[in-house]
Design an enzyme around this catalytic site. Structure first.
Site, PDB file in Angstrom:
ATOM      1  N   ALA B  95      33.116  41.848  37.483  1.00 48.41           N
ATOM      2  CA  ALA B  95      32.065  42.618  38.138  1.00 48.41           C
ATOM      3  C   ALA B  95      31.774  43.920  37.394  1.00 48.41           C
ATOM      4  O   ALA B  95      30.709  44.494  37.520  1.00 48.41           O
ATOM      5  CB  ALA B  95      32.487  42.935  39.566  1.00 48.41           C
ATOM      6  N   LYS B  96      32.732  44.388  36.642  1.00 45.15           N
ATOM      7  CA  LYS B  96      32.609  45.632  35.858  1.00 45.15           C
ATOM      8  C   LYS B  96      32.036  46.770  36.692  1.00 45.15           C
ATOM      9  O   LYS B  96      31.146  47.499  36.266  1.00 45.15           O
ATOM     10  CB  LYS B  96      31.798  45.383  34.583  1.00 45.15           C
ATOM     11  CG  LYS B  96      32.438  44.310  33.693  1.00 45.15           C
ATOM     12  CD  LYS B  96      31.820  44.215  32.317  1.00 45.15           C
ATOM     13  CE  LYS B  96      32.522  43.205  31.430  1.00 45.15           C
ATOM     14  NZ  LYS B  96      32.324  41.796  31.823  1.00 45.15           N
ATOM     15  N   ARG B  97      32.589  46.928  37.895  1.00 45.60           N
ATOM     16  CA  ARG B  97      32.151  47.981  38.791  1.00 45.60           C
ATOM     17  C   ARG B  97      32.816  49.303  38.427  1.00 45.60           C
ATOM     18  O   ARG B  97      33.697  49.355  37.571  1.00 45.60           O
ATOM     19  CB  ARG B  97      32.475  47.622  40.240  1.00 45.60           C
ATOM     20  CG  ARG B  97      31.815  46.359  40.738  1.00 45.60           C
ATOM     21  CD  ARG B  97      30.293  46.501  40.759  1.00 45.60           C
ATOM     22  NE  ARG B  97      29.663  45.418  41.511  1.00 45.60           N
ATOM     23  CZ  ARG B  97      29.150  44.318  40.979  1.00 45.60           C
ATOM     24  NH1 ARG B  97      29.171  44.120  39.685  1.00 45.60           N
ATOM     25  NH2 ARG B  97      28.572  43.402  41.745  1.00 45.60           N
TER      26      ARG B  97
END
Lengths: 272, 272
Positions: B95-97
């Site tokens: 998700a690379k949040r």
């Protein structure tokens, strides 16, 4: 939406306020919880009450994703409502995405096309090929995180890279990206004097400034260092407006808070 | 899932393969497009065919968000299927949040609780208070982007901050975060020799290595520099497995590709 249209809206409404739609079921008035879609009911009431005083709305995507499918439905309905009733509003997907090329294109389609947002916030860590896919979309804007308003901003963003801080390197380098004219930047207002250095690198770009209000910034300071002849600022307030009251008068109180900020902004715009 | 359980699975299956579920309607076999939920149909067939040869699945969230509500439904169904049929699988929300504290908590709940992922990928740019909310969850893992496998990695990640590169500063500093034992790291394999420097800073941590296969890395090189006595590696392959064939034999061909990688991994594990 073009930047020119955004600037037009700002001067027409005498406001550069962005209302952050960080809608939290634990904080909205209890009487809404029986509605079929309480998040949308709340957003609709907030939009109806505040739209005269602001030029932008910024749903924080995390607050919607946290509710899974139902949250996405609420986000879709909110965007449908904004696009239909208030197409003049500048909409920001506060998503802080960032991934490699083909994945970025997916995110761009999700937010720019499916949901028809005007802009999205993006983290710069993965560099050029994680940002340029967003910049390809005409009249859509990519708001790159430069200097954020949290304590962790001092972990990496203010560390020196060569002869200046990392966030300045992000600003400098992003100016060389293809379609860089579609860039805006997040610059936190916790230390407004940072804006002076930012303006030396991006004298004209729009800055999205969080952290005025709940996070402690000061509007006059932000304008002193950050305002341009085309304003170049969107100042965000979320909790201070959304949760001004948790009673049945929440929308009226939200309008009052938004009006107060708009009036302060009108004073600042008068100085241009 | 505990790290110990993950290591146990790796030695049992003689594999440290992660299959990336970057499911794209434009690339899946045409005969699936008539199904009610073609994304789930495809994922289910891939999982059924490859689960013996891998220890982890990594849906790239962008590919699901791109389809709006329907995409979230497909993601939910995929996770329900994995959690029910293959609870031994390590699941990664790619998700690379990364956002400020209260927002990070929202994302953590969305992925760790609602969808029951074992881990999530996170961008480090916003620093400590954007990462620690994820680290609070027991037996859940936060996979911090350190050195990514794309060209843009050289924009900022490899720039010198003080006496070493930014990605090394990310590794060093993250070790001081609260509950740092729940950290893993993304380290791209495009230059496997980078892994040597990474191992000097995080000698034991698990590394998620994208970019073997389609993105050009080499398994032997990755193991030479990155493997530990507890393996400490998850090597991802997405497109090379998913789209090995676009015909009716896609699942069989995916299994063949996954088996080939598993067999190479078995050789490397034999050297420990």
């Amino acid at each position: 939406m073009t930047t020119k249209d955004l600037v037009g809206q700002i001067f027409e409404k005498k406001s550069f306020l962005c209302v952050g739609l960080d809608t939290d079921l634990a904080k909205i008035p209890k009487h809404l919880l029986g509605d079929k879609d309480p998040i949308f009911s709340f957003n609709k009431a907030i939009i109806d009450a505040t739209h005269q005083f602001c030029v932008a709305y910024k749903p924080n995507i995390a607050f919607y994703e946290a509710y899974g499918l139902q949250g996405w439905k609420s986000l879709e309905r909110t965007m449908e409502y904004l696009n239909e009733k208030h197409p003049e509003m500048f909409t920001i997907a506060d998503a802080k995405r960032g991934d490699i090329g083909n994945t970025s294109t997916r995110y761009a389609k999700a937010f720019f096309e499916a949901l028809n947002f005007d802009s999205i916030t993006i983290a710069p860590y993965m560099g050029r090929d994680s940002v340029e896919p967003f910049l390809e979309f005409k009249d859509k804007h990519t708001i790159l995180l430069a200097l954020t308003s949290n304590q962790g901003a001092f972990d990496f963003q203010t560390k020196n890279v060569g002869n200046h801080e990392l966030y300045k390197e992000v600003l400098e380098r992003s100016k060389t990206y293809k379609n860089a004219e579609n860039l805006m930047y997040v610059v936190g207002a916790t230390k407004a004097s940072y804006l002076e250095g930012v303006r030396q690198i991006v004298p004209e770009s729009f800055l999205l400034v969080p952290g005025v209000g709940a996070q402690g910034g000061n509007l006059q300071e932000v304008c002193k260092y950050g305002i341009t002849k085309n304003v170049g600022l969107l100042v965000n307030s979320s909790r201070g407006i959304l949760y001004a009251s948790q009673g049945e008068d929440f929308a009226k109180e939200a309008a009052n808070k938004a009006r107060n900020i708009q009036q302060e902004m009108e004073v600042e715009l008068g100085k241009l």
